[in-house]
Motif scaffolding. Structure first.
Motif, PDB file in Angstrom:
ATOM      1  N   LYS B  48       0.832  -1.205   0.000  1.00 20.27           N
ATOM      2  CA  LYS B  48       0.000   0.000   0.000  1.00 20.27           C
ATOM      3  C   LYS B  48       0.868   1.259   0.000  1.00 20.27           C
ATOM      4  CE  LYS B  48      -4.370  -1.292   0.332  1.00 20.27           C
ATOM      5  NZ  LYS B  48      -5.417  -0.791  -0.553  1.00 20.27           N
ATOM      6  N   VAL B  49       1.955   1.187   0.769  1.00 18.72           N
ATOM      7  CA  VAL B  49       2.840   2.354   0.857  1.00 18.72           C
ATOM      8  C   VAL B  49       3.532   2.598  -0.489  1.00 18.72           C
ATOM      9  CG1 VAL B  49       4.968   3.228   1.924  1.00 18.72           C
ATOM     10  CG2 VAL B  49       3.234   2.100   3.337  1.00 18.72           C
ATOM     11  N   LEU B  50       3.965   1.520  -1.127  1.00 12.85           N
ATOM     12  CA  LEU B  50       4.841   1.660  -2.292  1.00 12.85           C
ATOM     13  C   LEU B  50       4.093   1.787  -3.616  1.00 12.85           C
ATOM     14  CD1 LEU B  50       7.514  -1.021  -1.297  1.00 12.85           C
ATOM     15  CD2 LEU B  50       7.773   1.464  -1.196  1.00 12.85           C
ATOM     16  N   LEU B  51       2.900   1.196  -3.707  1.00 13.99           N
ATOM     17  CA  LEU B  51       2.232   1.161  -5.006  1.00 13.99           C
ATOM     18  C   LEU B  51       1.296   2.338  -5.199  1.00 13.99           C
ATOM     19  CD1 LEU B  51       1.265  -2.587  -5.447  1.00 13.99           C
ATOM     20  CD2 LEU B  51       3.222  -1.375  -6.368  1.00 13.99           C
ATOM     21  N   GLY B  52       1.185   2.734  -6.441  1.00 14.16           N
ATOM     22  CA  GLY B  52       0.227   3.770  -6.801  1.00 14.16           C
ATOM     23  C   GLY B  52      -1.132   3.161  -7.085  1.00 14.16           C
ATOM     24  N   PRO B  53      -2.072   3.982  -7.534  1.00 17.10           N
ATOM     25  CA  PRO B  53      -3.436   3.499  -7.721  1.00 17.10           C
ATOM     26  C   PRO B  53      -3.672   2.781  -9.046  1.00 17.10           C
ATOM     27  CG  PRO B  53      -3.336   5.843  -8.150  1.00 17.10           C
ATOM     28  CD  PRO B  53      -1.964   5.442  -7.732  1.00 17.10           C
ATOM     29  N   VAL B  54      -2.697   2.801  -9.963  1.00 18.36           N
ATOM     30  CA  VAL B  54      -3.001   2.306 -11.307  1.00 18.36           C
ATOM     31  C   VAL B  54      -2.726   0.824 -11.503  1.00 18.36           C
ATOM     32  CG1 VAL B  54      -2.657   4.532 -12.412  1.00 18.36           C
ATOM     33  CG2 VAL B  54      -0.723   2.974 -12.133  1.00 18.36           C
ATOM     34  N   VAL B  55      -2.269   0.131 -10.492  1.00 19.07           N
ATOM     35  CA  VAL B  55      -1.960  -1.285 -10.702  1.00 19.07           C
ATOM     36  C   VAL B  55      -3.237  -2.119 -10.678  1.00 19.07           C
ATOM     37  CG1 VAL B  55       0.348  -1.132  -9.732  1.00 19.07           C
ATOM     38  CG2 VAL B  55      -1.562  -1.644  -8.242  1.00 19.07           C
ATOM     39  N   ASP B 127      -7.443   7.863  -5.385  1.00 14.09           N
ATOM     40  CA  ASP B 127      -6.921   6.731  -4.619  1.00 14.09           C
ATOM     41  C   ASP B 127      -7.961   6.094  -3.712  1.00 14.09           C
ATOM     42  OD1 ASP B 127      -3.439   7.548  -3.993  1.00 14.09           O
ATOM     43  OD2 ASP B 127      -4.537   6.987  -5.785  1.00 14.09           O
TER      44      ASP B 127
END
Lengths: 622, 269
Positions: B48-55, B127
């Motif tokens: 959650k910390v590292l990934l953005g919303p587009v994955v 997000d």
């Protein structure tokens, strides 16, 4: 890399244009839930075949057919669903891939459902047990010394076992299963991102299943299984980094890549070298096709991987060089002999049944023929895209492993091990070829082409099973055989190894044969020696034998009297000896000669297995 | 409780609960559930910390799994280099700490983003759907009955296959065996330990004949149940050649097992 929407459109399934101009895509008559049911039934049928083998029918043609029926129930519906000309969504494709992977893993579990029996798994069982007992990493593992320098798998498994209280066997299965499934999902995601097509990614994964190590070696409780998951994670992060993400996401994916690289480096040597080489290749390709941004990011990852790999090798794992050097030397010598026209000392391509050999040859031809079709697709559609071009370049290594398989001594094993990595680009490129066939035109010719793609894919998948592991002679579990991996593991051998640990203590130098070697080193925690066959085969115990005992510091010797009753199932009687073709079993008198040597004590007798104490011989003489 | 923070509460609660259960020595069944959750929690939080919303969902799950597997691998090395012993308490502490630190970072980030969103447009927060695990429409979507039933049946059938294989492994018949051994006796310099263990799958009657320097010194008739072990001692003086012959009654002609040793009361080899 932004896979173009145009490419995605061209790779979409066949469609029909309705009168109102809207496109109608035919839906499959085979729902994914039915594929899952069929795969589950396949697991059940394969388990029934294994049970039949255990109950004394291992040689029965019906039990063998039941096994293949189970495999067909798993493989055929999955391949039909993804290679049909009808619509398939991304979610359906991913589900089919997960179902296929889980089903094949469960079949592997059903083969040894109560304990690890394969030598590599026993090696890591020992390493994990060492961490649980000592609470420290890098404890010596006599069975596979280099594995203690790459403790990733053992750390994770001991953590799971310590926290949950589950035995190492169950914890190991959970870790191996999760890592294997994760790896497959990651390469599916990678293929999907590169191509922009879920269907193509699914087909490429089906072709990857044709890798002969997929079902067993790449899902067993061994360090490569976990390292492959980290390799996949790193490659996914690398793709994301090169796909121009926003700056915040870039930091996240870079962190994930760094975690993936370091986790790979501390988990498995060869996988980490592949990981270091892959971004180098992709950097070069990115520069060639003019993607400077991709090249820059991939160069950063290449440098990071190189620094981690070299740092770990220099400061922690220097013994890896000694471990890998003979293998590399043999391979280079074998390949060198190809070019110098010298007589190579290669093993036959296949010593198995004719049917398996034909299947193997056909699969080689199929993949060899599909790759040029895929390359043509890359040239036509993707030649400005670095990832597809890098895959095309990497897929050339397929021809190198064919050469290794044919010309290098022990080349089948080396080629098999390399296929885990070589099949990543090869499956993607062959998948492009298969996709081209599936989409070829309309009418009967199109159906023939799609059927050819399905047949080729299934040929590869069945070849991976037939010529992978277990070999034909132990495809079904059954009674004891000499020098036969899983078939050499029975309660008497396990009890003898456990007795050695209890009665003699750990870490003794122990001469032993192929079948008892991994058990003595794991459950027995001894330091087994497997290259002193002369001690077993000599007719009398002579001063030369005593010299060998002293030179090798042999304290104890395990003699399995069944070595005088059977020829070894595969290879030799002893694990580390040069290959010898035995025409007859070792004479019983040669194995019993130690009973008549005054200085040798006979400490243990369980009928088939006798253990001698050579302490007096070891401490005597010059 | 703001629904967008529900995952933080769950992961933190799971970590604390697992830590408490491990300290209290909870049974394996409880620790299997909490332990696997504890292993997954740091991966979830840090993804959650590292990934953005587009994955995509699958990509997010894969990254969660990858980070969950990598946590103990890298954490164990850090703990080892810090001089910690890798036992249950250490592993649990590591994973609890990774989870709680990740939760704190995520909470801080969400607070910052929430403040920024308040300053701009409250309705335009891309997000949010990702944090809450999907849109309301997606949450309301009903699962189709037949495919779910088919998948449930598939799980049961596959599990049945594994159970069948395990049961089949217990049915496999192995040749029975009897272990006889002779080893230095712990605590007795002038005696050897003699052991006999029956794994024939049935009750066995044996005769054990003990010899010292070529003379029979004792004869024992023993009856052992399957899995039963008998232990005894063979005393000796000076340098002696001792042996034990085991007969499987009623056959008193062919020794069934045989061990021997040359022993001495002096320092051994």
């Amino acid at each position: 890399m932004v896979a173009s929407r145009g490419i995605l459109a061209r790779l979409s399934p066949p469609a029909e244009r309705e009168g109102n101009g809207r496109v109608r895509v035919a839906q499959s008559r085979l729902p994914v839930s039915l594929v899952a049911l069929s795969a589950a039934a396949g697991v059940l049928v394969a388990a029934a075949a294994y049970t039949a083998g255990r109950l004394g029918y291992s040689g029965s043609p019906w039990a063998d057919r039941a096994y293949w029926l189970g495999q067909a129930l798993i493989l055929v519906p999955s391949a039909v669903r993804l290679l049909s000309r009808r619509a398939v969504t991304a979610a359906e494709t991913a589900t089919v891939i997960v179902v296929l992977t889980v089903a094949e893993f469960l079949v592997k579990v059903c083969y040894s459902p109560a304990a690890f029996a394969f030598p590599d798994e026993l090696e890591h069982w020992r390493g994990t047990t060492n961490i649980l007992q000592t609470g420290a990493l890098f404890a010596p593992n006599n069975l596979l010394p280099v594995s203690s320098l790459y403790p990733g798998l053992e750390e994770l498994t001991s953590a799971l076992s310590a926290i949950t209280g589950l035995p190492v066997f169950i914890s190991g299965l959970i870790v191996a299963g999760a890592a294997h499934l994760l790896f497959v999902c990651l390469i599916y995601l990678l293929f999907r991102h590169i191509s922009g097509s879920a269907r193509l990614a699914g087909i490429a994964v089906l072709l990857y299943v044709g890798n002969s190590h997929f079902q067993y070696f790449d899902s067993m409780f061994a360090y490569q299984t976990l390292a492959l998951a980290f390799l996949g994670l790193t490659l996914l992060a690398a793709w994301r980094l090169t796909a121009s993400p926003p700056s915040r996401e870039r930091a996240g994916w870079l962190t994930i890549a760094v975690v993936g690289i370091f986790a790979t480096v501390v988990t498995h040597h060869v996988t980490s070298y592949v990981l270091a080489a892959a971004p180098v290749l992709m950097t070069w390709v990115s520069r060639r096709v003019g993607h400077q941004r991709s090249a820059a990011w991939l160069a950063v990852l290449a440098w990071l991987a190189a620094v981690f790999v070299v740092g770990w090798l220099v400061f922690i794992a220097r013994a890896t060089v000694i471990y890998l050097l003979p293998v590399v030397g043999d391979m280079l010598r074998g390949l060198g002999s190809v070019f110098s026209s010298a007589q190579a000392n290669a093993t036959p391509l296949s010593g198995g049944p004719l049917g398996d050999w034909i299947l193997s040859a056909t699969a080689v031809l199929v993949l060899t023929a599909m790759l040029p079709v895929g390359w043509w697709q890359v040239w036509q559609r993707y030649r400005r895209e670095p990832w597809p071009v890098a895959m095309a370049v990497g897929s050339i290594s397929w021809y190198a492993i064919i050469a290794v398989r044919i010309w290098v001594p022990d080349g089948s094993e080396l080629a098999g091990r390399a296929s885990t990595f070589v099949f990543i680009p090869a499956a993607y490129i062959a998948g492009l070829g298969a996709m081209r066939l599936v989409q070829a035109g309309r009418g009967w010719a199109a159906r023939v082409a799609a059927a050819a793609a399905l047949a080729g894919t299934l040929t590869l998948m069945f070849d991976g099973l037939a010529n992978g592991w277990p070999p034909y002679w132990e495809r079904l579990p059954g009674p004891y055989r000499v020098g036969a991996y899983e078939r050499s593991v029975e309660p008497e051998e396990v009890a003898s190894a456990a007795w050695a640990l209890t009665a003699l203590g750990a870490g003794n130098r122990f001469a032993t044969d192929f079948g008892n070697y991994p058990l003595l080193g794991s459950y027995g925690d001894q330091n087994p020696i497997g290259d002193i066959d002369y001690l077993y085969t000599s007719p009398r115990f002579t001063p030369s034998d005593a010299d060998i005992v002293r030179a090798q510091s042999v304290r104890y010797m395990l003699v399995d009297i069944r070595l005088s009753k059977q020829l070894p199932a595969e290879g030799g009687y002893f694990p580390n000896s040069p290959p010898v073709t035995y025409l007859h079993p070792i004479p019983a008198a040669n194995l019993r000669k130690f009973d008549h040597v005054p200085d040798i004590n006979r400490l243990y007798d369980s009928g088939n297995i006798v253990i001698y104490d050579l302490g007096a011989v070891l401490n005597s003489g010059p | 409780m703001d629904r967008s923070h529900a995952d933080l509460v769950i992961t933190a609660g799971l970590a604390v609960l697992a830590g408490a259960a491990a300290s209290a020595g909870a049974p394996t069944a409880v620790m299997v559930v909490l332990g696997i959750g504890l292993l997954a929690a740091p991966g979830y939080v840090w993804a959650k910390v590292l990934l953005g919303p587009v994955v995509t969902s699958l990509e997010r799950v894969a990254v969660v799994a990858g980070l969950s597997l990598a946590g103990p691998v890298l954490g164990g090395l850090v703990l080892q280099s810090g001089g910690f012993s890798l036992h249950r308490a250490t592993w649990v502490s590591l994973l609890v700490m990774l989870t709680l630190v990740g939760d704190a970072v995520l909470l801080r980030r969400r607070a910052d983003q929430s403040n920024r969103a308040d300053q701009h447009d409250r309705d335009d927060r891309p997000d949010r759907a990702v944090w809450t695990g999907g849109s309301a429409t997606a949450r309301r979507r009903r699962l189709p009955i037949w495919p779910v039933a088919a998948f449930a049946a598939a799980v049961l059938i596959a599990a049945g296959g594994v159970v069948l294989a395990r049961y089949g492994a217990t049915l496999q018949r192995y040749p029975g065996f009897t272990q006889l051994w002779l080893t230095p006796s712990r605590g007795h310099a002038s005696a050897e330990e003699l052991g006999l263990s029956n794994h024939q799958g049935t009750v066995m009657r044996y005769r054990l004949v003990l010899d010292r320097n070529g003379h029979t010194t004792a004869t024992l008739d023993l009856t052992l149940a399957d899995g039963q072990t008998w232990l005894g001692q063979m005393p000796f003086t000076g340098r002696s050649a001792i042996s034990a012959r085991l007969y499987r009654l009623p056959d008193l002609v062919h020794p069934y097992r045989h061990v021997f040793a040359t022993v001495s009361t002096g320092p051994g080899p």
